[in-house]
Structures are given as C-alpha cells and as structure tokens.
Design a protein around this motif. Structure first.
Motif, mmCIF file in Angstrom:
data_model
loop_
_atom_site.group_PDB
_atom_site.id
_atom_site.type_symbol
_atom_site.label_atom_id
_atom_site.label_comp_id
_atom_site.label_asym_id
_atom_site.label_seq_id
_atom_site.Cartn_x
_atom_site.Cartn_y
_atom_site.Cartn_z
ATOM 1 N N LEU A 279 53.300 49.294 42.573
ATOM 2 C CA LEU A 279 53.300 49.713 43.970
ATOM 3 C C LEU A 279 52.632 51.063 44.139
ATOM 4 O O LEU A 279 51.895 51.290 45.098
ATOM 5 C CB LEU A 279 54.736 49.748 44.507
ATOM 6 N N ARG A 280 52.877 51.979 43.220
ATOM 7 C CA ARG A 280 52.195 53.273 43.282
ATOM 8 C C ARG A 280 52.211 53.893 41.892
ATOM 9 O O ARG A 280 53.210 53.826 41.179
ATOM 10 C CB ARG A 280 52.855 54.212 44.288
ATOM 11 N N VAL A 281 51.098 54.491 41.508
ATOM 12 C CA VAL A 281 50.966 55.165 40.219
ATOM 13 C C VAL A 281 50.297 56.510 40.478
ATOM 14 O O VAL A 281 49.235 56.572 41.112
ATOM 15 C CB VAL A 281 50.112 54.350 39.224
ATOM 16 N N LYS A 282 50.909 57.583 39.999
ATOM 17 C CA LYS A 282 50.318 58.915 40.098
ATOM 18 C C LYS A 282 50.480 59.599 38.748
ATOM 19 O O LYS A 282 51.521 59.440 38.097
ATOM 20 C CB LYS A 282 51.009 59.762 41.177
ATOM 21 N N GLY A 283 49.482 60.352 38.315
ATOM 22 C CA GLY A 283 49.653 60.990 37.026
ATOM 23 C C GLY A 283 48.580 61.994 36.684
ATOM 24 O O GLY A 283 47.530 62.077 37.325
ATOM 25 N N ILE A 284 48.848 62.757 35.641
ATOM 26 C CA ILE A 284 47.883 63.657 35.029
ATOM 27 C C ILE A 284 47.891 63.332 33.547
ATOM 28 O O ILE A 284 48.954 63.234 32.923
ATOM 29 C CB ILE A 284 48.211 65.135 35.311
ATOM 30 N N VAL A 285 46.702 63.110 32.970
ATOM 31 C CA VAL A 285 46.585 62.509 31.641
ATOM 32 C C VAL A 285 45.678 63.352 30.753
ATOM 33 O O VAL A 285 44.583 63.753 31.168
ATOM 34 C CB VAL A 285 46.022 61.071 31.750
ATOM 35 N N ALA A 286 46.132 63.593 29.516
ATOM 36 C CA ALA A 286 45.331 64.297 28.520
ATOM 37 C C ALA A 286 44.511 63.285 27.734
ATOM 38 O O ALA A 286 45.060 62.336 27.164
ATOM 39 C CB ALA A 286 46.232 65.082 27.569
ATOM 40 N N LEU A 287 43.193 63.459 27.721
ATOM 41 C CA LEU A 287 42.296 62.600 26.963
ATOM 42 C C LEU A 287 41.864 63.298 25.679
ATOM 43 O O LEU A 287 41.661 64.517 25.657
ATOM 44 C CB LEU A 287 41.066 62.223 27.788
ATOM 45 N N SER A 288 41.701 62.505 24.622
ATOM 46 C CA SER A 288 41.448 63.099 23.299
ATOM 47 C C SER A 288 40.063 63.717 23.171
ATOM 48 O O SER A 288 39.841 64.559 22.310
ATOM 49 C CB SER A 288 41.633 62.032 22.219
ATOM 50 N N ASP A 289 39.100 63.336 24.019
ATOM 51 C CA ASP A 289 37.763 63.909 23.889
ATOM 52 C C ASP A 289 37.724 65.360 24.350
ATOM 53 O O ASP A 289 36.876 66.140 23.899
ATOM 54 C CB ASP A 289 36.743 63.073 24.658
ATOM 55 N N SER A 292 41.804 69.838 26.892
ATOM 56 C CA SER A 292 41.985 70.999 27.765
ATOM 57 C C SER A 292 41.615 70.693 29.215
ATOM 58 O O SER A 292 41.894 71.495 30.100
ATOM 59 C CB SER A 292 41.142 72.174 27.263
ATOM 60 N N ARG A 293 40.989 69.533 29.443
ATOM 61 C CA ARG A 293 40.568 69.146 30.793
ATOM 62 C C ARG A 293 41.167 67.782 31.124
ATOM 63 O O ARG A 293 40.553 66.747 30.837
ATOM 64 C CB ARG A 293 39.041 69.121 30.910
ATOM 65 N N PRO A 294 42.340 67.758 31.731
ATOM 66 C CA PRO A 294 43.008 66.483 32.001
ATOM 67 C C PRO A 294 42.367 65.732 33.160
ATOM 68 O O PRO A 294 41.570 66.293 33.926
ATOM 69 C CB PRO A 294 44.428 66.916 32.365
ATOM 70 N N VAL A 295 42.719 64.452 33.279
ATOM 71 C CA VAL A 295 42.269 63.667 34.417
ATOM 72 C C VAL A 295 43.470 63.364 35.310
ATOM 73 O O VAL A 295 44.603 63.227 34.836
ATOM 74 C CB VAL A 295 41.591 62.346 33.999
ATOM 75 N N VAL A 296 43.208 63.276 36.605
ATOM 76 C CA VAL A 296 44.235 62.937 37.593
ATOM 77 C C VAL A 296 44.050 61.482 37.983
ATOM 78 O O VAL A 296 42.931 61.032 38.264
ATOM 79 C CB VAL A 296 44.132 63.850 38.822
ATOM 80 N N LEU A 297 45.165 60.746 38.004
ATOM 81 C CA LEU A 297 45.150 59.318 38.255
ATOM 82 C C LEU A 297 45.969 59.006 39.500
ATOM 83 O O LEU A 297 47.049 59.551 39.704
ATOM 84 C CB LEU A 297 45.756 58.585 37.049
ATOM 85 N N HIS A 298 45.454 58.097 40.334
ATOM 86 C CA HIS A 298 46.195 57.657 41.518
ATOM 87 C C HIS A 298 45.851 56.203 41.791
ATOM 88 O O HIS A 298 44.677 55.857 41.940
ATOM 89 C CB HIS A 298 45.844 58.514 42.732
ATOM 90 N N VAL A 308 39.845 61.701 38.341
ATOM 91 C CA VAL A 308 39.146 62.967 38.572
ATOM 92 C C VAL A 308 39.476 63.925 37.431
ATOM 93 O O VAL A 308 40.650 64.158 37.125
ATOM 94 C CB VAL A 308 39.570 63.585 39.917
ATOM 95 N N ARG A 309 38.458 64.462 36.796
ATOM 96 C CA ARG A 309 38.673 65.388 35.692
ATOM 97 C C ARG A 309 38.785 66.809 36.228
ATOM 98 O O ARG A 309 37.919 67.284 36.965
ATOM 99 C CB ARG A 309 37.531 65.311 34.687
ATOM 100 N N LEU A 310 39.863 67.492 35.863
ATOM 101 C CA LEU A 310 40.068 68.872 36.280
ATOM 102 C C LEU A 310 39.400 69.822 35.297
ATOM 103 O O LEU A 310 39.178 69.487 34.134
ATOM 104 C CB LEU A 310 41.569 69.176 36.362
ATOM 105 N N ASP A 311 39.095 71.022 35.750
ATOM 106 C CA ASP A 311 38.481 72.022 34.878
ATOM 107 C C ASP A 311 39.474 72.565 33.858
ATOM 108 O O ASP A 311 39.079 73.033 32.794
ATOM 109 C CB ASP A 311 37.920 73.182 35.715
ATOM 110 N N ALA A 312 40.761 72.510 34.196
ATOM 111 C CA ALA A 312 41.797 73.023 33.300
ATOM 112 C C ALA A 312 43.141 72.466 33.753
ATOM 113 O O ALA A 312 43.261 71.916 34.859
ATOM 114 C CB ALA A 312 41.821 74.555 33.314
ATOM 115 N N TRP A 313 44.144 72.599 32.918
ATOM 116 C CA TRP A 313 45.497 72.215 33.326
ATOM 117 C C TRP A 313 45.969 73.143 34.436
ATOM 118 O O TRP A 313 45.772 74.358 34.358
ATOM 119 C CB TRP A 313 46.449 72.301 32.136
ATOM 120 N N PRO A 314 46.586 72.604 35.464
ATOM 121 C CA PRO A 314 46.996 73.450 36.590
ATOM 122 C C PRO A 314 48.256 74.266 36.337
ATOM 123 O O PRO A 314 48.577 75.145 37.126
ATOM 124 C CB PRO A 314 47.230 72.429 37.716
#
Length: 360
Positions: A279-289, A292-298, A308-314
């Motif tokens: 029904l709904r998924v929201k998240g922030i995910v650390a990728l191994s490549d 230091s720059r996680p992706v935001v998932l919705h 969306v890849r962030l420049d740094a962890w918030p």
C-alpha cells in the motif's frame, strides 16, 4: 549562454476521506488561511463541495478565483492532462503562478491512482512533488465505516496525516485513535480543531524551512517500530472480520549496504509478486557502490518513484530504513527477501538467525 536553473517542483497535497467525513468543512477553513494563498484547488464539482460563497471571479471556463487568492477548478477528464495543462499555463503566465496544488477526492475514491499519476508520469514527476495525503475520519461513524468499507481503510493506510472530524459530537476518541495508530503508525493523528495548514502541510520528504531532506520526520520509523513491539496488537489481529486486520505496518532496518543490482531485484520481485499489497513504501537505503550517498525510495503498490540519490546522509543514522504498509503480506517475507540480497542478518533479528548467517 546562461544556464536556466530548474524550476522547483510544486508541492501537491491530496485530501481524502469517506463520504460525510467533513472534507468540505476542512477545505473551507484551510482556504481562508493566508498560508494557502496562491494555491490551486482541484475538486470534483463545485456543487459537491460548498465553496460557492467564496467564489468571486470566473477566470477561465471551470476555473474561478476565490476570495482567499486561491484558484479553484473542477476535475474534468484525465487528471494527467489537467495537471500538465495547469503547469503549462502557469509557465506561460495565462493563470496566476500558484505555489501549491490541493486535490480533493470523492468520498469513495481510492487515492492510489492519484498518487501513481504524480509518481510515474515523466513531466509530472519533474514539475510536482507529493507533499502528503490528508485523510479525514469521522469520529462519530469512523469505526463503523472502517468495518464496512475497505476503501476507507485504504484511505487511512496510505495517509501522512489522519484528521479526526466531528470530535465535538464524539468526545471519546481513544479507541478510534488506537485503531488508526495500529493501522498506520507512521501517520500523525490530529483533531480537526488543531488541523491548520502548519499541522497538515509540508509532510513530505523535503523540509521547506531548511530546504533539505528531513528523512526522520518523513519516515516516522520510530513510531512504526514502537507499534511493532506493542503487544496490544495481538488482540486486534484476532478480529479477522475487520478489514484492517489484513493490514500491518513494518519498519525494516539494515546496517549492511545492498548492491545496486540486488536492490533493483529486491524491488522488482516485491513489485511483481505482491505489488497490489504494497500500500505504501517509504525509505532511505544505503547502496554498496557509494554508502555515503543513500537513495530515497517511495512507492505506492506497484508504482515506485525513481529512487533519488542524496549527496549525503541527512542525519547521523546511516542505516537503511524502510517503512512498509502491507496488506495480506507478512513482514517476515519482506525481511527474508532483503536478507537474501544483503547476505547479512537484519537489525533486530533473533540471535539464532544471526548465528546462522555468521556460521562458517
């Protein structure tokens, strides 16, 4: 040649709730708030929602200017075409440069298709950003409505803000609040008397004050985790006749970054096998490549906004955190699928499972 800076996406809010929940009353009050000046309001019919006393000037066809400075128009035909046309007219200067859009759905509407529209259409993804879903619940008839209508349960399950209306007629709302908290612990529950623009808006990922992502506020993962450890939910699960007995909220945490390909496969398998039940998924995910720059998932059901890849962890928490609202799907399946791609026990896993993964 001077580069043109990209336009900031326009925040979009969805106001939903079952028939008789009080959307008209709340929307009238919100539109009188100076914070919503220069807002575009999309409704189904002017006659359905009692805004007529606010109308002062016809602008173009079904579009009218309200005394609050908001523009208001009826939803005709395809919502994608309407939203695309509105932003083109805004860019061309043929209508006032609105700063926000509010879409009011019908009482029987499933909000998921509207969410899909914003999250998946290429143009709309660039020009709009989902700020939040506001779901109204009638405090007098809310429990009965949730029992009788699965649409009402889904409206509550996907919400970012849950607003209890008619509380003056039902002063005792503790049981309904507890039920809604079990159904959607990530959503903030408000009494309609305290539900002003400041409390309802800016519920999305980006904090307009800091101009930066506020993941902790957006995910509200701690509330979901607290719900998971609340033993009171066992009583709720025994009542299989309630529609919300099919729904559970879950927060997945992982300290191990996942490979980009594994992350894509994890999402694809979830979406292909159980898309309608996410029904709904929201998240922030650390990728191994680049941990230091996680992706935001919705995501909403089978539709996911491109990560969306962030420049740094918030913030200081660099663990993967994903909040799921699931229907007819056990959180254990999601956890084990994640573990299969990371090769490491999840945070909070039983000691026996951790030993199994660490065994030579």
């Amino acid at each position: 040649m001077t580069a043109v800076a990209p336009r900031a996406p326009i925040p979009l809010n969805i106001v939903t709730g079952f028939l008789g929940a009080g959307k008209t009353t709340l929307l009238n009050r919100l539109l009188s708030d100076p914070a919503l000046r220069d807002t575009m309001v999309l409704i189904n019919e002017f006659g359905e929602i009692g805004l007529d006393h606010l109308l002062i000037e016809a602008v173009d066809g079904d579009m009218v200017l309200l005394s609050s400075g908001c523009l208001c128009c009826t939803i005709r035909g395809d919502l994608i075409d309407m939203l695309a046309d509105l932003v083109k007219r805004r860019d061309a200067g043929t209508i006032a440069p609105f700063r926000r859009i509010i879409i009011e759905t019908t009482g029987l509407a499933d909000p998921a298709p509207v969410l899909h529209t914003i999250m998946f259409h290429p143009l709309l993804m660039l020009r709009y950003r989902l700020d939040g879903v506001i779901t109204l619940i009638d405090a007098v008839n809310g429990a009965t409505t949730l029992d009788a209508h699965e649409e009402a349960v889904k409206q509550a399950a996907v919400a970012d803000r849950l607003v209890l209306t008619k509380t003056d007629l039902a002063p005792e709302t503790a049981a309904l609040r507890a039920r809604l908290a079990r159904l959607n612990p990530a959503a903030r529950i408000l009494d309609v008397r305290e539900a002003d623009a400041a409390a309802l808006l800016d519920a999305g990922l980006y904090n307009p004050n800091t101009k930066s992502p506020d993941v902790a506020r957006w995910l509200n993962a701690e509330s979901v985790e607290a719900h998971h450890h609340d033993h009171d939910h066992h009583h709720h699960e025994q009542d299989v006749n309630r529609h919300d007995a099919r729904i559970q909220a879950h927060c997945l945490r992982s300290a191990t970054p996942i490979a980009p390909g594994g992350f894509d496969m994890f999402l694809e398998l979830l979406r292909a096998a159980h898309g309608p039940n996410l029904l709904r998924v929201k998240g922030i995910v650390a990728l191994s490549d680049d941990p230091s720059r996680p992706v935001v998932l919705h995501g909403v059901q089978h539709v996911f906004h491109p990560p969306v890849r962030l420049d740094a962890w918030p913030d200081g928490d660099h663990t993967t955190r994903m909040v799921f609202i699931l229907r007819d799907l056990q959180a254990e399946f999601v956890e084990r699928l994640w573990t299969a791609f990371t090769g490491a026990p999840r945070i909070g896993a039983p000691e026996s499972e951790a030993l199994q993964h660490n065994a030579p």
